[in-house]
Write a protein that holds these residues in place. Structure first.
Motif, PDB file in Angstrom:
ATOM      1  N   LEU A 363      20.109 -36.722  37.018  1.00  0.00           N
ATOM      2  CA  LEU A 363      20.723 -37.579  36.002  1.00  0.00           C
ATOM      3  C   LEU A 363      19.905 -37.581  34.718  1.00  0.00           C
ATOM      4  CD1 LEU A 363      21.869 -40.778  37.977  1.00  0.00           C
ATOM      5  CD2 LEU A 363      23.263 -38.857  37.233  1.00  0.00           C
ATOM      6  N   SER A 364      18.592 -37.703  34.843  1.00  0.00           N
ATOM      7  CA  SER A 364      17.732 -37.762  33.668  1.00  0.00           C
ATOM      8  C   SER A 364      17.757 -36.460  32.889  1.00  0.00           C
ATOM      9  CB  SER A 364      16.295 -38.091  34.096  1.00  0.00           C
ATOM     10  OG  SER A 364      16.231 -39.324  34.798  1.00  0.00           O
ATOM     11  N   VAL A 365      17.698 -35.335  33.588  1.00  0.00           N
ATOM     12  CA  VAL A 365      17.681 -34.028  32.921  1.00  0.00           C
ATOM     13  C   VAL A 365      19.013 -33.760  32.230  1.00  0.00           C
ATOM     14  CG1 VAL A 365      17.574 -31.538  33.329  1.00  0.00           C
ATOM     15  CG2 VAL A 365      15.922 -33.055  34.430  1.00  0.00           C
ATOM     16  N   ILE A 366      20.121 -34.064  32.907  1.00  0.00           N
ATOM     17  CA  ILE A 366      21.440 -33.836  32.311  1.00  0.00           C
ATOM     18  C   ILE A 366      21.625 -34.688  31.063  1.00  0.00           C
ATOM     19  CG2 ILE A 366      23.930 -34.015  32.683  1.00  0.00           C
ATOM     20  CD1 ILE A 366      23.358 -33.575  35.695  1.00  0.00           C
ATOM     21  N   ALA A 367      21.298 -35.979  31.178  1.00  0.00           N
ATOM     22  CA  ALA A 367      21.477 -36.883  30.037  1.00  0.00           C
ATOM     23  C   ALA A 367      20.603 -36.463  28.857  1.00  0.00           C
ATOM     24  CB  ALA A 367      21.143 -38.319  30.461  1.00  0.00           C
ATOM     25  N   LEU A 368      19.348 -36.091  29.110  1.00  0.00           N
ATOM     26  CA  LEU A 368      18.459 -35.711  28.015  1.00  0.00           C
ATOM     27  C   LEU A 368      18.896 -34.398  27.374  1.00  0.00           C
ATOM     28  CD1 LEU A 368      15.994 -36.691  26.514  1.00  0.00           C
ATOM     29  CD2 LEU A 368      14.556 -35.364  28.084  1.00  0.00           C
ATOM     30  N   SER A 369      19.436 -33.488  28.160  1.00  0.00           N
ATOM     31  CA  SER A 369      19.923 -32.226  27.580  1.00  0.00           C
ATOM     32  C   SER A 369      21.110 -32.470  26.652  1.00  0.00           C
ATOM     33  CB  SER A 369      20.300 -31.242  28.688  1.00  0.00           C
ATOM     34  OG  SER A 369      21.547 -31.557  29.274  1.00  0.00           O
ATOM     35  N   LEU A 370      21.958 -33.432  27.004  1.00  0.00           N
ATOM     36  CA  LEU A 370      23.080 -33.780  26.128  1.00  0.00           C
ATOM     37  C   LEU A 370      22.576 -34.405  24.824  1.00  0.00           C
ATOM     38  CD1 LEU A 370      25.556 -35.353  28.723  1.00  0.00           C
ATOM     39  CD2 LEU A 370      25.849 -33.191  27.531  1.00  0.00           C
ATOM     40  N   ILE A 371      21.571 -35.266  24.933  1.00  0.00           N
ATOM     41  CA  ILE A 371      21.044 -35.943  23.748  1.00  0.00           C
ATOM     42  C   ILE A 371      20.355 -34.960  22.807  1.00  0.00           C
ATOM     43  CG2 ILE A 371      19.362 -37.664  22.977  1.00  0.00           C
ATOM     44  CD1 ILE A 371      19.936 -39.207  25.573  1.00  0.00           C
ATOM     45  N   LEU A 372      19.622 -34.002  23.380  1.00  0.00           N
ATOM     46  CA  LEU A 372      18.834 -33.075  22.561  1.00  0.00           C
ATOM     47  C   LEU A 372      19.621 -31.861  22.083  1.00  0.00           C
ATOM     48  CD1 LEU A 372      15.421 -33.022  24.489  1.00  0.00           C
ATOM     49  CD2 LEU A 372      16.045 -34.355  22.463  1.00  0.00           C
ATOM     50  N   SER A 373      20.851 -31.708  22.528  1.00  0.00           N
ATOM     51  CA  SER A 373      21.602 -30.484  22.217  1.00  0.00           C
ATOM     52  C   SER A 373      21.751 -30.224  20.718  1.00  0.00           C
ATOM     53  CB  SER A 373      22.977 -30.534  22.889  1.00  0.00           C
ATOM     54  OG  SER A 373      23.670 -29.331  22.690  1.00  0.00           O
ATOM     55  N   PRO A 374      22.184 -31.211  19.896  1.00  0.00           N
ATOM     56  CA  PRO A 374      22.283 -30.926  18.453  1.00  0.00           C
ATOM     57  C   PRO A 374      20.932 -30.589  17.817  1.00  0.00           C
ATOM     58  CG  PRO A 374      23.534 -32.892  19.027  1.00  0.00           C
ATOM     59  CD  PRO A 374      22.690 -32.553  20.217  1.00  0.00           C
ATOM     60  N   ILE A 375      19.860 -31.285  18.256  1.00  0.00           N
ATOM     61  CA  ILE A 375      18.529 -30.998  17.731  1.00  0.00           C
ATOM     62  C   ILE A 375      18.097 -29.592  18.133  1.00  0.00           C
ATOM     63  CG2 ILE A 375      16.117 -31.748  17.752  1.00  0.00           C
ATOM     64  CD1 ILE A 375      17.097 -34.553  18.420  1.00  0.00           C
ATOM     65  N   TRP A 376      18.442 -29.204  19.346  1.00  0.00           N
ATOM     66  CA  TRP A 376      18.103 -27.864  19.827  1.00  0.00           C
ATOM     67  C   TRP A 376      18.781 -26.791  18.976  1.00  0.00           C
ATOM     68  CZ3 TRP A 376      14.752 -25.421  22.757  1.00  0.00           C
ATOM     69  CH2 TRP A 376      15.044 -24.156  23.249  1.00  0.00           C
ATOM     70  N   LEU A 377      20.038 -27.016  18.625  1.00  0.00           N
ATOM     71  CA  LEU A 377      20.759 -26.048  17.792  1.00  0.00           C
ATOM     72  C   LEU A 377      20.052 -25.874  16.448  1.00  0.00           C
ATOM     73  CD1 LEU A 377      23.203 -24.245  17.123  1.00  0.00           C
ATOM     74  CD2 LEU A 377      24.383 -26.306  16.342  1.00  0.00           C
ATOM     75  N   THR A 378      19.704 -26.982  15.801  1.00  0.00           N
ATOM     76  CA  THR A 378      19.030 -26.907  14.503  1.00  0.00           C
ATOM     77  C   THR A 378      17.688 -26.194  14.611  1.00  0.00           C
ATOM     78  OG1 THR A 378      20.084 -28.988  13.832  1.00  0.00           O
ATOM     79  CG2 THR A 378      18.167 -28.266  12.574  1.00  0.00           C
ATOM     80  N   THR A 379      16.922 -26.521  15.644  1.00  0.00           N
ATOM     81  CA  THR A 379      15.591 -25.930  15.811  1.00  0.00           C
ATOM     82  C   THR A 379      15.669 -24.429  16.057  1.00  0.00           C
ATOM     83  OG1 THR A 379      14.793 -28.018  16.740  1.00  0.00           O
ATOM     84  CG2 THR A 379      13.455 -26.053  17.139  1.00  0.00           C
ATOM     85  N   VAL A 380      16.560 -24.017  16.972  1.00  0.00           N
ATOM     86  CA  VAL A 380      16.655 -22.598  17.320  1.00  0.00           C
ATOM     87  C   VAL A 380      17.161 -21.784  16.135  1.00  0.00           C
ATOM     88  CG1 VAL A 380      17.818 -20.945  18.829  1.00  0.00           C
ATOM     89  CG2 VAL A 380      16.931 -23.068  19.773  1.00  0.00           C
TER      90      VAL A 380
END
Length: 446
Positions: A363-380
């Protein structure tokens, strides 16, 4: 102190969920992330204002059924046929890569087969809601990138049903059900769904006997659509299949009918409310103390998963013939873990494939991946641009050391690119250009 569900708690819950949803939208995050955060804040590990009520989980399950019902209705089988080869192939490759990763981790940690299969399924899915939101924010929704991404996400949605059947059958295996019966149930479920999909894609819109009556009595039309979904869901559950399977089949059938637009219009507001409850219930289940105690390993897992999925997605799309830029953007957009992975994890907990601690970690990993997804796109994307600049600097250095070498290499690469563009133009001239656009638009705004 945990409280039951009464009018005051429902009012407070709704206001907090609305505020969190608005806050996430202002930050260009999907509203579902705000609903999860609201559940964490209000839940037993937060302020304890809402307990793990059975009523909330019942409405959350209804929200999942309506989500699958809506996905089935929004899936245009005729237009999906135009892009199904690349989409399905990419989705299968993604699932295979996730299974190989889960098998490798399981071999190191001595996992049993059921846990390996479950973790592989969980990792293979991406979020349709988050993906569409990111595509909208970056202006890619109506482009080739958007059409490709949405096609793959639709293909993943189609794989959810067989995954649920497999996970729930693992629970049957634990109860002593014969292996042949489990395999037969899975094969029969997939065959029925594929047969109905093929049959519906080859005929015109179907008409229900009650359509004319409902058009004259719009006040009962929403109830009729929901009843249609729940009847199929209950029937599938009684036959030993998944209720989610039945809801998805009901959506496919309703989506091929003349009442499709009205059904989507009537059920969408109800679905939005129930889905809010679903994601809120996920937040209620997250143990904040567990999250903080295991923050390091959770962050490492999320970073590893985002990196792995990005690399795999980009590689698969590029190998399937997508240009590098389109493959790169689409691969990063699909890097997160999908919202249906919550459902798969819960099914795995019920089937005994994982224990409570592993469930909390999932649950924690799935939820955090959803939260960080837009930030991940910008960073990559920034790293990608930086890498291109460094390559250009390297090219200038090479040219100064060996005059003419880089120019010849560049000319050869340009010639290959021109041939590839001519091949793509020939393919596009021989196909229907509007079909992929309609598939993307149908997925977003029916």
């Amino acid at each position: 102190m945990e409280h039951g569900i009464d009018l005051n708690s429902i009012t407070f819950l709704t206001l907090i969920a609305l505020a969190c949803g608005f806050a996430m939208m202002r930050l260009r995050q999907p509203a579902i992330v705000g609903y999860i955060l609201a559940g964490v804040v209000l839940g037993p590990s937060g302020f304890g204002m809402i307990g793990n009520s059975e009523g909330i989980h019942l409405f959350a399950e209804m929200g999942v059924l309506l989500l699958l019902f809506t996905i089935g209705m929004e899936l245009s089988l005729k237009t999906f046929k135009q892009i199904y080869k690349v989409a399905l192939t990419c989705a299968v490759l993604q699932s295979s890569a996730a299974m190989l990763l889960a098998y490798g981790i399981g071999a190191l940690l001595d996992w049993d087969t059921s846990r390996i299969v479950l973790i592989g399924f969980v990792l293979s899915l991406s979020s349709t809601a988050v993906g569409i939101k990111i595509l909208e924010a970056t202006g890619e929704l109506r482009t080739h990138v958007g059409r490709t991404t949405i096609g793959v996400l639709i293909a993943q949605d189609l794989l959810i049903i067989p995954m649920l059947l497999v996970i729930q059958s693992m629970g049957g295996a634990a109860e002593g059900a014969p292996a042949w019966a489990i395999i037969l149930k899975i094969v029969a479920g997939i065959a029925i769904m594929a047969g109905i999909a093929v049959l519906l894609s080859r005929r015109e819109r179907i008409s229900f006997p009650w359509s004319a009556y409902l058009q004259k009595h719009a006040d009962v039309a929403p109830l009729a659509a929901i009843a249609f979904c729940f009847v199929f869901a209950s029937g599938a559950a009684l036959l030993g299949l998944s209720a989610s399977y039945g809801a998805f089949l009901a959506g496919l059938i309703m989506g091929a009918s003349a009442d499709r637009s009205e059904a989507i219009h009537y059920t969408h507001p109800i679905q939005a409310i129930l889905l809010m409850i679903f994601f809120l219930s996920i937040g209620l289940l997250i143990d904040l103390s567990f999250f903080m105690d295991n923050l390091g390993i959770i962050l490492v897992l999320v970073l590893f998963i985002l990196t792995f999925k990005t690399a795999a997605n980009v590689a698969f799309l590029y190998l399937l013939g997508e240009p590098w830029r389109q493959a790169f953007v689409a691969g990063v957009v699909m890097a997160q873990i999908g919202e249906f992975s919550f459902v798969l994890a819960a099914a795995g907990l019920s089937a005994g494939a994982i224990d409570l601690g592993s469930y909390q970690l999932a649950l924690s990993v799935i939820a955090l991946s959803l939260i960080l997804s837009p930030i991940w796109l910008t960073t990559v994307r920034r790293f990608h641009d930086l890498g291109q600049q460094q390559f250009e600097g390297f090219a200038a250095t090479l040219e100064s050391l060996y005059p003419g070498t880089y120019a010849r290499l560049r000319a050869g690469a340009d010639q290959v690119n021109r041939r590839l563009r001519r091949s793509e133009q020939e393919v596009e001239e021989g196909s229907e250009p509007e079909a992929p656009r309609e598939a993307g638009e149908d997925r977003k705004d029916p």
